[in-house]
Every structure is written in C-alpha cells, then in structure tokens.
Design an enzyme around this catalytic site. Structure first.
Site, PDB file in Angstrom:
ATOM      1  CG  HIS A 143      -1.649  -1.061   1.376  1.00  0.00           C
ATOM      2  ND1 HIS A 143      -2.605  -1.756   0.391  1.00  0.00           N
ATOM      3  CD2 HIS A 143      -1.627  -1.959   2.440  1.00  0.00           C
ATOM      4  CE1 HIS A 143      -3.051  -2.749   0.958  1.00  0.00           C
ATOM      5  NE2 HIS A 143      -2.622  -2.971   2.043  1.00  0.00           N
ATOM      6  CD  GLU A 146      -2.898  -3.548   6.045  1.00  0.00           C
ATOM      7  OE1 GLU A 146      -3.953  -3.020   5.569  1.00  0.00           O
ATOM      8  OE2 GLU A 146      -2.284  -4.424   5.602  1.00  0.00           O
ATOM      9  NE  ARG A 182      -5.509  -7.866  -6.444  1.00  0.00           N
ATOM     10  CZ  ARG A 182      -6.383  -7.436  -7.309  1.00  0.00           C
ATOM     11  NH1 ARG A 182      -5.882  -7.033  -8.523  1.00  0.00           N
ATOM     12  NH2 ARG A 182      -7.736  -7.155  -6.811  1.00  0.00           N
TER      13      ARG A 182
END
Length: 321
Positions: free
Chosen positions: A97, A114, A192
């Site tokens: 990310h 996160e 990805r």
C-alpha cells in the site's frame, strides 16, 4: 447522543471463506465472504446504522450531520479509520500500500498503514512481511515473471493473539487459514505485486500493479516481526492491553469478566469490536438504554459520549484515534 450498532458491507474476494458467516453470524449473502467492513465511511464499502435515530442511514451520513462525533483530534472532519474482519481461506495476493502523499496524488485516496490482530490461525499458518534480503526493481520484476518471488519474501508463522503493525510501503500478504481483525487508515488502495497466477470466476487473472508497487515499497531487509512482550493491566473484573499506537489509530484489547469502566472524551470517537462473548454498554445518560452486543458485532461510540460501563463476559478490541 447515541451508541450506534453498525451493519457492515461484505466483500467476496476469491481468497475468502465462510467463517464470518458460520462463526460470526454475518447475514451477508456472499460466497465466499472474505471481508466485512465493520466501521467504514469509505465509498467502496460503507457501514450503516442498525438502531436508534439514524437507523438505516450510513455512518458517513450521520457524521456529516454530526461531525463532532468524530472528535476534536481529527482536523479534516473525516473518519480516519476503517475496521474489518478478514477470513483468509486461501492466500491473499503479495501486495503493498502507498503512503498518504503518493495515494492522494495518484489515487485521490488516503494511504494505507494498518495493523492485524490474529483472532485465530490454523497450525502452521503464515503471513508475508517484507523481504528476506535487500532487493531491487530488476530482481523483483524477474522474480514475478518467472514465478520465483517466494524466495525473496520473509514468511512469518502466526498464532492466535499475535499483533502485526504494517506501515505503508511494507510488502505483505495474509496466508491461508488466518482470521484477523484489521484496523487501517480509511483507504482502499492496494497494489498487487503477485497473485499466484489465479483466475477469477470469469477465468481472468486479476490485475497486477507492479510499476506502481515498486515506486512505494520498502525494498530493504525485512523488519523484525518477533512478538514483543505486551503489558497487560489487570483490574477487578477486566484487563486491558495496548496492541498498537500510531499516528492514525490506537488499539487496545479488552477482556471483560465482570465489568469495565472507560470514558469517551470529546477528543475522539471510539469503536468496540466484539471478538468473543457478549455484553452491554451502559452510559450515564438515564434516557439511553444499554446497548447489547455479541460476538461479531461492532459499535460506534461518538466523541463526547462520556463515562461508559461494559458488563458481561467478552473480548473486545477498542479503537480510537
């Protein structure tokens, strides 16, 4: 001012399973049910309110009416977090990310730092966290093309109760057999790197984002992910344990055996995510009925709600900014 029980949005990503429906009673007609976005104002998966004055409204709609519910600590008036359950029946893609600067410039979204709290994990389950050694774009491009990326990745065996902090830029992937609670920035930007050559239900491979991924990823040697001792504070009827504190959110694990008292100040909202058991939240407002909850349910407590008391036998994650 009311406590709001939230109705999540579900996601049927191809790697998901059925545990969120089978074990957490998620009444979402998706198979697989890979994720539930429990507390979210993101347009890709908003949560709704199940009770009270704002029943059937989205949480975003409520917070537009009452921006003070977010708290004074948030300067832009937007809920900064997104809270999820994730059921990985199969390996997630190897992904990364971006940080806020890159994501806002290129995706018109936030970056994504996160954390994961491992609710359960099969024996031998693992996740990917960074690289085993320093790599370059050339090394990675060749590895993706030849299907040999695996030899460069750091794999970490995980166990129930583990916590992992995943800053933006960290290459990662949740492995099969892991059930996690994820607390993240309010963002849906994922690049990805590799997806095991899988195809979706239409027989097409999912898109890779290698060129963007290499612009945002940390290619240095893998960080230390060993589980550090965590301080658990014991009280009469409960315990609390700080799992993660960063610039975006703070997460505690609360174990209630009888009762737990805490305050929701005007500086920040709080989110309660029930991992096990059941209970109810009481407030000092005599006109407000106690809010009951059980395993799998998530509550939003507006900033400024004041002193609260939880009774029951339950395990919770408590999140605030």
């Amino acid at each position: 001012m009311e406590i709001m029980k939230l109705i999540p949005t579900g996601k049927d990503y191809l790697w998901g399973g059925t545990r969120l429906r089978d074990e957490y009673d998620k009444k979402i007609d998706l198979t697989p049910l890979a994720e539930t976005w429990e507390c979210s104002v993101h347009p890709d998966g908003p949560s709704c309110v199940a009770n009270g004055t704002y029943k059937e409204k989205t949480l975003e709609e409520v917070l537009k009416i009452h921006p003070e519910y977010i708290g004074t600590k948030v300067k832009n008036g937007k809920l900064p977090v997104l809270v999820k359950f994730i059921d990985a029946k199969k390996d997630l893609s190897v992904q990364v990310h971006p940080d806020d600067v890159y994501a806002q410039e290129h995706e018109s979204d936030n970056g994504k730092t996160e954390m994961w709290y491992v609710i359960n994990a099969d024996e031998g389950a693992h996740l990917i966290y960074g690289f085993q050694h320093k790599v370059t774009e050339e090394i990675l491009r060749k590895a993706v093309e030849t299907g040999t990326l695996d030899k460069h990745l750091q794999k970490v065996e995980v166990h129930k109760g583990d916590t992992y902090f995943v800053p933006a830029g960290t290459v990662h992937g949740i492995g099969k057999g892991i059930l996690v609670a994820e607390i993240q920035e309010s963002s849906n930007v994922t690049y990805r790197v590799y997806d095991y050559d899988r195809v979706d239900r239409n027989g097409k491979k999912r898109e890779l984002h290698f060129d963007k991924a290499v612009q945002v990823m940390d290619m240095n040697i893998a960080p230390d992910v060993s589980q550090k001792p965590r301080i658990v504070k014991y009280y009469s009827g409960c315990s609390r344990e700080l799992l993660c504190r960063c610039k975006y959110f703070e997460t505690e694990r609360i174990q209630v055996t009888k009762g737990f008292t805490f305050s929701v100040m005007d500086t920040s909202f709080q989110v309660l995510m029930c991992l096990n058991g059941y209970g109810e939240v009481q407030t000092m407002d005599a006109e407000q009925k106690p809010m009951c909850f059980r395993k799998g349910e998530t509550l939003f407590l507006p900033a400024g709600l004041g002193r609260c008391f939880i009774v029951g036998e339950t395990e919770l994650l408590k999140i605030r900014c």
